[in-house]
Design a protein around this motif. Structure first.
Motif, PDB file in Angstrom:
ATOM      1  N   LEU A 285      44.179 -24.087  51.751  1.00  0.00           N
ATOM      2  CA  LEU A 285      45.431 -24.490  51.102  1.00  0.00           C
ATOM      3  C   LEU A 285      46.192 -23.278  50.573  1.00  0.00           C
ATOM      4  O   LEU A 285      47.417 -23.226  50.586  1.00  0.00           O
ATOM      5  CB  LEU A 285      45.141 -25.453  49.943  1.00  0.00           C
ATOM      6  N   VAL A 286      45.421 -22.308  50.072  1.00  0.00           N
ATOM      7  CA  VAL A 286      46.035 -21.130  49.461  1.00  0.00           C
ATOM      8  C   VAL A 286      46.559 -20.170  50.530  1.00  0.00           C
ATOM      9  O   VAL A 286      47.487 -19.405  50.295  1.00  0.00           O
ATOM     10  CB  VAL A 286      44.992 -20.438  48.549  1.00  0.00           C
TER      11      VAL A 286
ATOM     12  N   PRO B  40      48.529 -19.923  53.340  1.00  0.00           N
ATOM     13  CA  PRO B  40      49.907 -19.561  53.717  1.00  0.00           C
ATOM     14  C   PRO B  40      50.596 -18.714  52.648  1.00  0.00           C
ATOM     15  O   PRO B  40      51.211 -17.690  52.964  1.00  0.00           O
ATOM     16  CB  PRO B  40      50.608 -20.917  53.857  1.00  0.00           C
ATOM     17  N   GLY B  41      50.462 -19.136  51.398  1.00  0.00           N
ATOM     18  CA  GLY B  41      51.082 -18.391  50.308  1.00  0.00           C
ATOM     19  C   GLY B  41      50.480 -17.010  50.176  1.00  0.00           C
ATOM     20  O   GLY B  41      51.186 -16.011  49.983  1.00  0.00           O
ATOM     21  N   LEU B  42      49.159 -16.954  50.306  1.00  0.00           N
ATOM     22  CA  LEU B  42      48.462 -15.683  50.185  1.00  0.00           C
ATOM     23  C   LEU B  42      48.916 -14.730  51.286  1.00  0.00           C
ATOM     24  O   LEU B  42      49.176 -13.546  51.037  1.00  0.00           O
ATOM     25  CB  LEU B  42      46.956 -15.930  50.285  1.00  0.00           C
TER      26      LEU B  42
ATOM     27  N   LEU C 247      51.786 -14.674  52.835  1.00  0.00           N
ATOM     28  CA  LEU C 247      53.125 -14.191  52.503  1.00  0.00           C
ATOM     29  C   LEU C 247      53.068 -13.081  51.456  1.00  0.00           C
ATOM     30  O   LEU C 247      53.725 -12.045  51.591  1.00  0.00           O
ATOM     31  CB  LEU C 247      53.980 -15.342  51.967  1.00  0.00           C
ATOM     32  N   LEU C 248      52.270 -13.320  50.418  1.00  0.00           N
ATOM     33  CA  LEU C 248      52.187 -12.328  49.342  1.00  0.00           C
ATOM     34  C   LEU C 248      51.614 -11.012  49.865  1.00  0.00           C
ATOM     35  O   LEU C 248      52.075  -9.930  49.490  1.00  0.00           O
ATOM     36  CB  LEU C 248      51.337 -12.857  48.190  1.00  0.00           C
TER      37      LEU C 248
ATOM     38  N   VAL D  58      54.723 -24.358  50.843  1.00  0.00           N
ATOM     39  CA  VAL D  58      53.684 -23.358  50.585  1.00  0.00           C
ATOM     40  C   VAL D  58      53.158 -23.480  49.158  1.00  0.00           C
ATOM     41  O   VAL D  58      51.948 -23.471  48.927  1.00  0.00           O
ATOM     42  CB  VAL D  58      54.242 -21.941  50.857  1.00  0.00           C
TER      43      VAL D  58
ATOM     44  N   TYR E 253      50.763 -26.674  48.386  1.00  0.00           N
ATOM     45  CA  TYR E 253      49.358 -26.502  48.776  1.00  0.00           C
ATOM     46  C   TYR E 253      48.648 -25.534  47.838  1.00  0.00           C
ATOM     47  O   TYR E 253      47.539 -25.771  47.379  1.00  0.00           O
ATOM     48  CB  TYR E 253      49.263 -25.986  50.222  1.00  0.00           C
ATOM     49  N   MET E 254      49.330 -24.440  47.548  1.00  0.00           N
ATOM     50  CA  MET E 254      48.722 -23.437  46.691  1.00  0.00           C
ATOM     51  C   MET E 254      48.485 -23.990  45.280  1.00  0.00           C
ATOM     52  O   MET E 254      47.409 -23.832  44.708  1.00  0.00           O
ATOM     53  CB  MET E 254      49.629 -22.213  46.634  1.00  0.00           C
TER      54      MET E 254
ATOM     55  N   ALA F 137      45.584 -26.351  45.195  1.00  0.00           N
ATOM     56  CA  ALA F 137      44.299 -25.639  45.258  1.00  0.00           C
ATOM     57  C   ALA F 137      43.953 -25.019  43.902  1.00  0.00           C
ATOM     58  O   ALA F 137      42.782 -24.898  43.548  1.00  0.00           O
ATOM     59  CB  ALA F 137      44.348 -24.558  46.328  1.00  0.00           C
ATOM     60  N   PHE F 138      44.973 -24.658  43.140  1.00  0.00           N
ATOM     61  CA  PHE F 138      44.723 -24.088  41.814  1.00  0.00           C
ATOM     62  C   PHE F 138      44.456 -25.175  40.782  1.00  0.00           C
ATOM     63  O   PHE F 138      43.794 -24.950  39.779  1.00  0.00           O
ATOM     64  CB  PHE F 138      45.917 -23.254  41.349  1.00  0.00           C
TER      65      PHE F 138
ATOM     66  N   LEU G 138      42.754 -15.135  41.806  1.00  0.00           N
ATOM     67  CA  LEU G 138      43.861 -15.459  42.704  1.00  0.00           C
ATOM     68  C   LEU G 138      45.101 -15.866  41.905  1.00  0.00           C
ATOM     69  O   LEU G 138      46.224 -15.457  42.203  1.00  0.00           O
ATOM     70  CB  LEU G 138      43.468 -16.608  43.617  1.00  0.00           C
TER      71      LEU G 138
ATOM     72  N   PHE H 103      46.684 -12.979  40.442  1.00  0.00           N
ATOM     73  CA  PHE H 103      47.328 -12.192  41.496  1.00  0.00           C
ATOM     74  C   PHE H 103      48.709 -12.775  41.827  1.00  0.00           C
ATOM     75  O   PHE H 103      49.702 -12.046  41.907  1.00  0.00           O
ATOM     76  CB  PHE H 103      46.429 -12.146  42.727  1.00  0.00           C
TER      77      PHE H 103
ATOM     78  N   SER I 193      52.392 -10.951  41.000  1.00  0.00           N
ATOM     79  CA  SER I 193      53.216 -10.453  42.098  1.00  0.00           C
ATOM     80  C   SER I 193      54.689 -10.398  41.720  1.00  0.00           C
ATOM     81  O   SER I 193      55.455  -9.660  42.328  1.00  0.00           O
ATOM     82  CB  SER I 193      53.019 -11.321  43.334  1.00  0.00           C
TER      83      SER I 193
ATOM     84  N   THR J 202      58.581 -15.677  49.334  1.00  0.00           N
ATOM     85  CA  THR J 202      57.481 -14.999  48.652  1.00  0.00           C
ATOM     86  C   THR J 202      57.762 -14.844  47.158  1.00  0.00           C
ATOM     87  O   THR J 202      56.880 -15.056  46.331  1.00  0.00           O
ATOM     88  CB  THR J 202      57.266 -13.614  49.275  1.00  0.00           C
TER      89      THR J 202
ATOM     90  N   LEU K 276      57.264 -17.906  44.914  1.00  0.00           N
ATOM     91  CA  LEU K 276      55.926 -18.485  44.780  1.00  0.00           C
ATOM     92  C   LEU K 276      55.393 -18.516  43.345  1.00  0.00           C
ATOM     93  O   LEU K 276      54.939 -19.572  42.897  1.00  0.00           O
ATOM     94  CB  LEU K 276      54.928 -17.764  45.699  1.00  0.00           C
TER      95      LEU K 276
END
Lengths: 307, 316
Positions: free
Chosen positions: A29-30, A32-34, A36-37, B127, B130-131, B134-135, B146, B149, B153, B187, B190
């Motif tokens: 899940l993480v 795609p974002g990861l 990009l970063l 994006v 989903y992220m 997951a968190f 993560l 991080f 950013s 990006t 995010l």
């Protein structure tokens, strides 16, 4: 019939022989974002810092390792001036919006009439895009037809029209004023939100004990807001330390480099001077300072979490 | 719904949570005025006076420039070049707006802005949903690292990233494309969007997800059929934030796109700044037009304002 069909479908999906563990699933899940970063932030950041050790041009291929030469050039050259100007800009654009924002937050918190409408109106400067802030203040500070000159001449503060953005002595102040105009509403909103969490009972009890308005401000309001005050000051400082848009459009770092900060200097060196190595060296030193600030910020927000 | 029963214990933290979540006015509405007869600071004349003084001084600083923007945009071109300037234009003229909307170059910038910002908004919501999920709903090693991080950013200076990001996009032939702009804008949305959405997902009870799981729904299905529909307001808010981020960006669009793919902010700089005599009424009119979508987006997500902004900043 209709109810059994979907439920049997569902059970087959969950009874798949090989089910990913939750950890792997979360990682997917993480991902795609990861990605990009990593591609847009981490990789460019690291390679930009690495160019500090090379003689490299934006337009010519190839590069040559020069060790610490670029960094020494920057340190013995423009570094102290850039650091000073960046600090002046950052401190100015953090403190002025804080004072204005706090004053407004306190005023609006007394629930004067129309506070809600006023709060909405005060947010306008923060809503408009950065380039619009620049255009507007460029027009206000215009040397020939600017309203700032007319205003100050009208109240007798200046004798003749000034070219605010074209004089090294006044350009930085003008840029700080424009950025202050953009930043104070955010400060106001954050501090107002903080003020409204201060329990009313504290003020009432203190008033019964005979504490005046000023005394209560310093003994109740400020200590209660310590966390949020620290947070807004720190965040604003970090943001302004790397601010680009308003300075770049208003003055482009000029006149005579008097409004150049780390952000505009890196950009100018890379994209107008084409000297990536030198830009990387300025950036490397800038990053070291910025990282120190971010460490302070992370410490601060961790402490806030424990409270 | 079940909150009613928890009310006594929830009361002490409720004002804090409300202020963060729904804007500032709710907390003040919560206080019951009749039961506090004596102590209101606003009743003291000195305090009232100071409050009004602050509002007038700071309000003037905030709003006079806005008036000047509006007034200049409605001033006839011939009247603008006068000193001292006319605080009130003698006639209201729409010529600046007319020449703005008939300028094909500006129209092209506007089209680019809309395309890039809309795609950014959609991609960013996908994006970050989903992220954020997951968190929010999984526990695993490295989760906190993560999260820090992603948060950190936004602290990296964009002017520095561009020094080599430019070459990276050049190497893949992406310079002067919408792709380059969308990837960079997404990006940088995010951190904020992930935190906003994580906040929304945190409020979805684990029991609901557990119940779906017991009924046999797969984890992906739980996300798509339960979590995302329940968080629709959050998705909209995150999308609007991402849209505004793309709409307002200056430095990436200036550097990574050429004149035909540039968005409005660098486009306006190219069109108006650095000319011998700037068409100020037109530039002010353009400024107003560029600001409008942002204002509309803001009005529609006002109640997420403080929550969204503080979430990324304070929650770990």
């Amino acid at each position: 019939m209709t109810t059994t069909a979907p439920s049997s479908q569902l059970s087959t999906t969950s009874n798949k022989p090989k089910r990913l563990s939750d950890g792997v699933f979360a990682f997917l899940l993480v991902l795609p974002g990861l990605a990009l970063l990593l591609a847009v932030v981490v990789y460019p950041l690291i390679t930009a810092l690495v160019t500090a050790f090379f003689k490299q041009s934006l337009v010519l291929p190839g590069r040559e390792f020069v060790g610490f030469q670029n960094i020494i050039d920057v340190l013995t050259g423009e570094f102290s001036r850039l650091l000073w100007q960046t600090l002046v800009f950052t401190i100015g654009t953090t403190l002025f919006p804080f004072v204005i924002g706090f004053a407004l937050a306190l005023a609006l918190n007394t629930r004067i009439r129309g506070a809600k409408v006023l709060r909405g109106l005060m947010l306008i400067p923060w809503l408009v895009p950065g380039v619009v802030v620049s255009f507007l203040w460029m027009w206000i500070f215009n040397a020939n037809y600017g309203v700032m000159n007319a205003l100050l001449e009208g109240i007798g503060l200046i004798d003749q029209p000034q070219a605010w953005l074209a004089q090294p002595a006044t350009a930085m102040g003008a840029v700080i004023l424009a950025k202050t105009w953009q930043s104070f509403p955010w400060m106001m909103v954050m501090l107002l939100a903080g003020l409204q969490t201060v329990p009313r009972e504290l003020h009432e009890a203190a008033e019964i004990d005979g504490a005046g308005t000023i005394r209560r401000f310093f003994s109740i309001t400020v200590p209660q807001l310590k966390g949020i005050i620290g947070l807004v000051l720190l965040l604003e400082f970090i943001w302004n330390f790397q601010h680009f848009d308003i300075i770049y459009v208003l003055t482009g770092g000029g006149p005579a480099g008097s409004t150049q900060t780390f952000a505009t200097a890196v950009y100018e060196t890379a994209f107008h001077g084409f000297d990536l190595g030198h830009a990387g060296a300025i950036g490397l030193l800038w990053m070291v300072l910025l990282m120190a600030l971010v460490v302070v910020y992370v410490r601060f927000s961790e402490k806030g979490e424990e409270r | 719904m079940t909150l009613e029963t928890d009310l006594p214990t929830a009361a002490p933290i409720a004002p804090v949570a409300d202020t963060a979540g729904t804007g500032v006015q709710d907390a003040s509405r919560r206080t019951r005025r009749p039961s506090k007869p004596n102590a209101l600071r606003s009743e003291r004349p000195g305090v009232r006076f100071a409050a009004w003084a602050a509002v007038i001084v700071c309000g003037g600083f905030a709003l006079l420039p806005v008036y000047w923007l509006l007034a200049t945009s409605l001033t006839p071109r011939t009247e603008v070049f006068a000193y001292p300037p006319q605080f009130f234009p003698s006639t209201v003229s729409w010529e600046a707006y007319e020449s703005l909307f008939t300028n094909p170059t500006l129209f092209n910038y506007l089209r680019n802005s809309i395309i890039v910002s809309v795609i950014t908004a959609v991609l960013s919501v996908l994006v970050s949903a989903y992220m954020g999920y997951a968190f929010s709903k999984f526990r695993y090693t490295g989760r906190r690292a993560l999260m820090y991080f992603v948060l950190s950013s936004q602290m990296f200076p964009q002017a520095l990233l561009l020094v080599t990001l430019y070459s990276v996009f050049a190497a893949y032939g992406l310079l002067n494309t919408y792709t380059a702009l969308v990837l960079s804008f997404t990006t940088f949305t995010l951190p904020l969007c992930v935190w906003m959405l994580k906040g929304f997902f945190d409020t979805i009870p684990d029991e609901l997800i557990e119940a779906a799981r017991v009924d046999g729904a797969s984890r992906l299905r739980i996300i798509h059929s339960i979590v995302l529909p329940l968080s629709a307001p959050g998705l909209v808010a995150a999308g609007l934030f991402a849209f505004v981020r793309g709409w307002n960006d200056f430095i990436f669009a200036l550097t990574l796109a050429g004149p035909d793919k540039q968005t409005l902010p660098p486009g306006l700089v190219n069109t108006y700044i650095g000319e011998a005599s700037t068409a100020w009424p037109e530039l002010m009119a353009a400024s107003l037009v560029v600001s409008l979508p942002v204002a509309i987006a803001f009005i529609s997500l006002q109640r997420f304002l403080v929550g969204g902004l503080t979430a990324g900043a304070v929650k770990g």
